[in-house]
Design a protein around this motif. Structure first.
Motif, PDB file in Angstrom:
ATOM      1  N   GLN A 100      18.584 -15.118 -35.652  1.00  0.00           N
ATOM      2  CA  GLN A 100      18.699 -13.659 -36.151  1.00  0.00           C
ATOM      3  C   GLN A 100      17.525 -12.911 -35.541  1.00  0.00           C
ATOM      4  O   GLN A 100      17.530 -11.783 -34.828  1.00  0.00           O
ATOM      5  N   LEU A 101      16.368 -13.532 -35.466  1.00  0.00           N
ATOM      6  CA  LEU A 101      15.013 -12.986 -34.696  1.00  0.00           C
ATOM      7  C   LEU A 101      15.283 -12.565 -33.410  1.00  0.00           C
ATOM      8  O   LEU A 101      15.003 -11.467 -33.056  1.00  0.00           O
ATOM      9  N   VAL A 102      15.763 -13.513 -32.616  1.00  0.00           N
ATOM     10  CA  VAL A 102      16.023 -13.146 -31.201  1.00  0.00           C
ATOM     11  C   VAL A 102      16.974 -12.056 -30.990  1.00  0.00           C
ATOM     12  O   VAL A 102      16.774 -11.183 -30.322  1.00  0.00           O
ATOM     13  N   ARG A 103      18.017 -11.742 -31.879  1.00  0.00           N
ATOM     14  CA  ARG A 103      19.005 -10.620 -31.818  1.00  0.00           C
ATOM     15  C   ARG A 103      18.274  -9.326 -32.173  1.00  0.00           C
ATOM     16  O   ARG A 103      18.497  -8.245 -31.682  1.00  0.00           O
ATOM     17  N   ASP A 104      17.373  -9.670 -33.212  1.00  0.00           N
ATOM     18  CA  ASP A 104      16.684  -8.244 -33.647  1.00  0.00           C
ATOM     19  C   ASP A 104      15.832  -7.811 -32.482  1.00  0.00           C
ATOM     20  O   ASP A 104      15.778  -6.723 -32.266  1.00  0.00           O
ATOM     21  N   VAL A 105      15.033  -8.576 -31.940  1.00  0.00           N
ATOM     22  CA  VAL A 105      13.961  -8.320 -30.753  1.00  0.00           C
ATOM     23  C   VAL A 105      14.869  -7.618 -29.760  1.00  0.00           C
ATOM     24  O   VAL A 105      14.319  -6.639 -29.028  1.00  0.00           O
ATOM     25  N   ARG A 108      15.777  -4.117 -30.088  1.00  0.00           N
ATOM     26  CA  ARG A 108      14.708  -3.429 -30.226  1.00  0.00           C
ATOM     27  C   ARG A 108      13.945  -3.165 -28.666  1.00  0.00           C
ATOM     28  O   ARG A 108      13.501  -2.186 -28.317  1.00  0.00           O
ATOM     29  N   LEU A 109      14.312  -4.393 -27.849  1.00  0.00           N
ATOM     30  CA  LEU A 109      13.648  -4.343 -26.522  1.00  0.00           C
ATOM     31  C   LEU A 109      14.836  -4.795 -25.580  1.00  0.00           C
ATOM     32  O   LEU A 109      14.779  -6.131 -25.169  1.00  0.00           O
ATOM     33  N   PRO A 110      15.813  -4.117 -25.171  1.00  0.00           N
ATOM     34  CA  PRO A 110      16.788  -4.599 -24.290  1.00  0.00           C
ATOM     35  C   PRO A 110      16.396  -5.122 -23.077  1.00  0.00           C
ATOM     36  O   PRO A 110      17.206  -6.161 -22.428  1.00  0.00           O
ATOM     37  N   SER A 111      15.424  -4.647 -22.462  1.00  0.00           N
ATOM     38  CA  SER A 111      14.810  -5.236 -21.179  1.00  0.00           C
ATOM     39  C   SER A 111      14.228  -6.561 -21.112  1.00  0.00           C
ATOM     40  O   SER A 111      14.015  -7.193 -20.262  1.00  0.00           O
ATOM     41  N   GLU A 251       3.757 -10.850  -6.255  1.00  0.00           N
ATOM     42  CA  GLU A 251       3.129 -10.400  -5.044  1.00  0.00           C
ATOM     43  C   GLU A 251       3.265 -11.386  -4.190  1.00  0.00           C
ATOM     44  O   GLU A 251       3.674 -11.449  -2.814  1.00  0.00           O
ATOM     45  N   LYS A 252       3.051 -12.753  -4.680  1.00  0.00           N
ATOM     46  CA  LYS A 252       3.293 -14.108  -3.558  1.00  0.00           C
ATOM     47  C   LYS A 252       4.526 -14.748  -4.353  1.00  0.00           C
ATOM     48  O   LYS A 252       4.688 -14.821  -5.764  1.00  0.00           O
ATOM     49  N   GLN A 253       5.379 -15.494  -3.256  1.00  0.00           N
ATOM     50  CA  GLN A 253       6.699 -15.965  -3.879  1.00  0.00           C
ATOM     51  C   GLN A 253       6.537 -16.978  -5.140  1.00  0.00           C
ATOM     52  O   GLN A 253       7.223 -16.851  -5.904  1.00  0.00           O
ATOM     53  N   CYS A 254       5.626 -17.686  -5.136  1.00  0.00           N
ATOM     54  CA  CYS A 254       5.448 -18.595  -6.120  1.00  0.00           C
ATOM     55  C   CYS A 254       4.494 -18.325  -7.288  1.00  0.00           C
ATOM     56  O   CYS A 254       4.391 -19.320  -8.073  1.00  0.00           O
ATOM     57  N   ASP A 255       4.254 -17.147  -7.457  1.00  0.00           N
ATOM     58  CA  ASP A 255       3.426 -16.696  -8.713  1.00  0.00           C
ATOM     59  C   ASP A 255       4.276 -16.972  -9.649  1.00  0.00           C
ATOM     60  O   ASP A 255       5.276 -16.789  -9.899  1.00  0.00           O
ATOM     61  N   THR A 256       3.294 -17.166 -10.715  1.00  0.00           N
ATOM     62  CA  THR A 256       4.118 -17.208 -12.150  1.00  0.00           C
ATOM     63  C   THR A 256       4.071 -15.928 -12.609  1.00  0.00           C
ATOM     64  O   THR A 256       2.915 -15.268 -12.824  1.00  0.00           O
ATOM     65  N   ALA A 257       5.046 -15.146 -12.893  1.00  0.00           N
ATOM     66  CA  ALA A 257       5.222 -13.551 -13.153  1.00  0.00           C
ATOM     67  C   ALA A 257       4.769 -13.415 -14.428  1.00  0.00           C
ATOM     68  O   ALA A 257       4.544 -13.941 -15.605  1.00  0.00           O
ATOM     69  N   THR A 258       4.072 -12.015 -14.373  1.00  0.00           N
ATOM     70  CA  THR A 258       3.797 -11.279 -15.562  1.00  0.00           C
ATOM     71  C   THR A 258       4.821 -10.335 -16.223  1.00  0.00           C
ATOM     72  O   THR A 258       4.349  -9.702 -16.999  1.00  0.00           O
ATOM     73  N   ASN A 259       5.938 -10.247 -15.510  1.00  0.00           N
ATOM     74  CA  ASN A 259       6.816  -9.614 -15.853  1.00  0.00           C
ATOM     75  C   ASN A 259       8.317 -10.332 -15.734  1.00  0.00           C
ATOM     76  O   ASN A 259       8.415 -11.057 -14.814  1.00  0.00           O
ATOM     77  N   ASN A 260       9.134 -10.064 -16.690  1.00  0.00           N
ATOM     78  CA  ASN A 260      10.544 -10.678 -16.592  1.00  0.00           C
ATOM     79  C   ASN A 260      11.430 -10.013 -17.353  1.00  0.00           C
ATOM     80  O   ASN A 260      11.406  -9.567 -18.548  1.00  0.00           O
ATOM     81  N   LEU A 261      12.367  -9.007 -16.381  1.00  0.00           N
ATOM     82  CA  LEU A 261      13.129  -8.124 -17.097  1.00  0.00           C
ATOM     83  C   LEU A 261      14.849  -8.731 -17.176  1.00  0.00           C
ATOM     84  O   LEU A 261      15.034  -9.407 -16.182  1.00  0.00           O
ATOM     85  N   ARG A 262      15.453  -8.473 -18.427  1.00  0.00           N
ATOM     86  CA  ARG A 262      16.733  -8.819 -18.600  1.00  0.00           C
ATOM     87  C   ARG A 262      17.530  -7.780 -17.719  1.00  0.00           C
ATOM     88  O   ARG A 262      17.418  -6.723 -17.381  1.00  0.00           O
ATOM     89  N   VAL A 263      18.383  -8.260 -16.581  1.00  0.00           N
ATOM     90  CA  VAL A 263      19.155  -7.771 -15.956  1.00  0.00           C
ATOM     91  C   VAL A 263      20.587  -7.314 -16.857  1.00  0.00           C
ATOM     92  O   VAL A 263      21.404  -8.126 -17.160  1.00  0.00           O
TER      93      VAL A 263
END
Length: 581
Positions: A100-105, A108-111, A251-263
């Motif tokens: 339920q918490l996942v659905r609520d978040v 609130r934050l579709p991206s 910026e570099k292919q193998c970086d661990t990203a600081t962003n992750n957007l739902r498509v």
């Protein structure tokens, strides 16, 4: 033989006697001054001072402001409560589980791809993996709704990602990322990490392009100011036909990203499009109560054929929120909360001051909600219009009652010219000015005074010049990026906008004055005005719809429920029938 008390005994006796007298006085005080609390009063008393809200977020007790003493119960009320006679009004729902918490978040934050992350968070990636899937707790958020990439040459603030498989796109299936970068002509190389469901590693592609959603001649063309961009990531051939679950920009292919957007891929299950959507930029009306005018506007759009209105909200008056919540419950509008990215202010009041003084920054920020609205709805509607709440595209011919009637005629005219549809169809602007003397001497009869548009039926004789301050019906299959007034870029080549004849439609713009850039010609507009009652063909139904909504929302005085006749207006000086709460 007489017995005398020792000094120590005498002190103890005096203490017991004094304690008894003090207890008697205290009980007497409560008896004389303690008002009994009836059961219904007890239910309305906020024990801990919190507002008790019903399902409509309305105050359930006395609407007057509580004092300190209101928070405490008299002994009688306390005894009743302890005896279980009454129940404290608190939220007693069970603690929600993770699902339920996942659905609520997510709502609130579709991206944020929280559902995908929750599903795969325990999957162990191979050590040899180039990049690992970032935990949602490692992402860098900015001002709630934005995610950040800090590169060696500029900072990216990312707002949303969308799956684009429109037929006219020359780059084929792609993920397009909407955001702002504090660089002009970004030169830093970046990569898109595309995460597909069931894959333990991302497929990584080089960013295809940074599409600038602005023209440098409009101003703010300098480094360090956040600029609006649409970033494209091509879907590799082995994955065409699959929708990525999320995308990260690095910026570099193998970086661990600081962003992750739902498509996002909002395609109807039956693949059938509806008619018209309206997109409204971030509402900035913290101090202006335009709630009643907003009701009239939403009801008129519904009559014209708008299937849904998509609002973006910065800061608004509580009454405006009340109106928007009402229409959201009816599924007639959708409201997306919005903030400004980076170091721009989001404190109420200060944000309004910033946007009113920094108009070029304001215009650049507006392009984010406009294009987000386009990409979220490009598969759902045949036409998308970007309108302000003081504007209406009005069909002028008596036989055209709706936008559908209008566009059936207009599209057919356009097809005769080039045997194809246009990316957009633009409607010319004309001002309906707010005139002070009209409110004193020229009220329309049989029309409530709170009906702002129905009461303003005098306009400038001349329209603004062609292609200036127009508004469009956009074909989402053809446009790539949108500006307030027209498309900036289109799919398949140059943007061509079909000019709708003023015999067919006009953009009715209700303002007290012209926009700043038209100051020189504004006096001419004001001096040469004509009467235009085109809107009155909707008059009776619009009054009925608006009145009913205002009544449901409680905007009328109790003594004038229903709104009265032509004399009704907003409460000013105690003589009108509407009041705002």
């Amino acid at each position: 033989m007489s017995h005398r008390m020792s000094p120590k005994t005498r002190v103890v006796f005096k203490f017991i006697f004094g304690l008894g007298i003090w207890s008697f006085l205290v009980l007497g005080f409560f008896k004389l001054n303690g008002d009994p609390v009836m059961p219904h009063q007890f239910q309305q008393s906020p024990i801990n001072g919190r507002l008790l809200l019903n399902k409509d977020n309305r105050w359930t007790g006395n609407e007057a402001t509580s004092t300190t003493t209101d928070r405490y119960l008299s002994p009688a009320g306390l005894a009743g409560a302890m005896a279980g006679v009454d129940e404290v009004l608190v939220d007693n729902r069970a603690v929600i589980d993770d699902e339920q918490l996942v659905r609520d978040v997510e709502s609130r934050l579709p991206s944020l791809p929280i559902a995908y992350w929750s599903k795969h968070k325990n999957v162990v990636q191979k050590k040899a993996s180039c990049a690992r899937y970032p935990s949602i707790f490692e992402l860098e958020f900015n001002n709630i709704y934005w995610q950040t990439l800090r590169s060696s040459n500029g900072t990216f603030q990312l707002f949303g990602a969308y799956y684009d498989i429109r037929k006219r796109s020359r780059i084929g299936p792609a993920v397009r990322i909407l955001g702002m970068i504090d660089r002009i002509e970004p030169r830093v190389k970046t990569f898109c990490q595309l995460w597909f469901d069931g894959q333990k590693e991302p497929f990584i592609v080089k960013t295809f392009e940074y599409k600038y959603i602005w023209f440098n001649k409009w101003g703010n063309y300098k480094q360090g100011i956040y600029q609006p961009y649409l970033i494209a990531c091509q879907i590799p051939k082995p994955f065409r036909g699959l929708v990525p679950a999320s995308v990260s920009l690095v910026e570099k292919q193998c970086d661990t990203a600081t962003n992750n957007l739902r498509v996002l891929y909002n395609r109807p299950l039956d693949d059938e499009k509806r008619g018209f959507a309206v997109c409204v930029k971030g509402l900035d009306f913290l101090y202006d109560d335009l709630s009643v005018r907003l009701v009239e506007w939403i009801e008129l759009l519904g009559m014209l054929g708008a299937d849904k209105v998509f609002f973006y909200e910065l800061q608004v008056h509580p009454n405006i929120s009340k109106v928007l919540r009402y229409y959201e419950e009816q599924d007639r509008v959708h409201v997306t909360p919005l903030t400004l990215p980076g170091g721009q202010p989001n404190v109420p009041g200060f944000q309004h001051l910033f946007l009113s003084k920094k108009t070029t920054h304001k215009r650049q920020n507006e392009l984010i909600p406009y294009n987000d609205c386009l990409y979220k709805n490009m598969y759902k509607y045949n036409f998308i219009a970007l309108l302000d709440i003081d504007e209406v595209i009005m069909p002028r011919r008596p036989e055209d009652r709706t936008w559908h009637d209008l566009m059936e005629r207009v599209v057919a005219k356009g097809m005769k010219l080039k045997n194809d549809t246009y990316p957009s169809y633009n409607v010319r602007n004309v001002y309906f000015f707010d005139r002070g003397d009209q409110h004193e001497h020229d009220w329309a009869k049989d029309t409530p005074r709170y009906m702002h548009m129905l009461q303003h039926v005098t306009r400038a004789k001349n329209y603004t010049k062609p292609n200036q301050y127009v508004k469009c019906f956009h074909n989402p299959e053809r446009v790539l990026t949108l500006h307030n007034h027209f498309p900036i870029a289109c799919l398949g080549g140059t943007c061509h906008s079909y000019p709708v004849s003023t015999d067919d439609a006009q953009l009715q713009h209700y303002r007290a004055d012209c926009v700043r850039t038209l100051k020189k010609s504004c006096e001419e507009f004001k001096e040469n005005q004509v009467r235009d009652t085109t809107i009155w063909k909707y008059k009776d139904e619009l009054i009925q719809r608006t009145r009913r909504t205002l009544d449901v929302l409680g905007f009328f005085k109790p003594s004038t429920a229903g709104g009265g006749g032509g004399g009704g207006s907003l409460l000013r000086g105690g003589k009108d029938s509407l009041y705002k709460r």
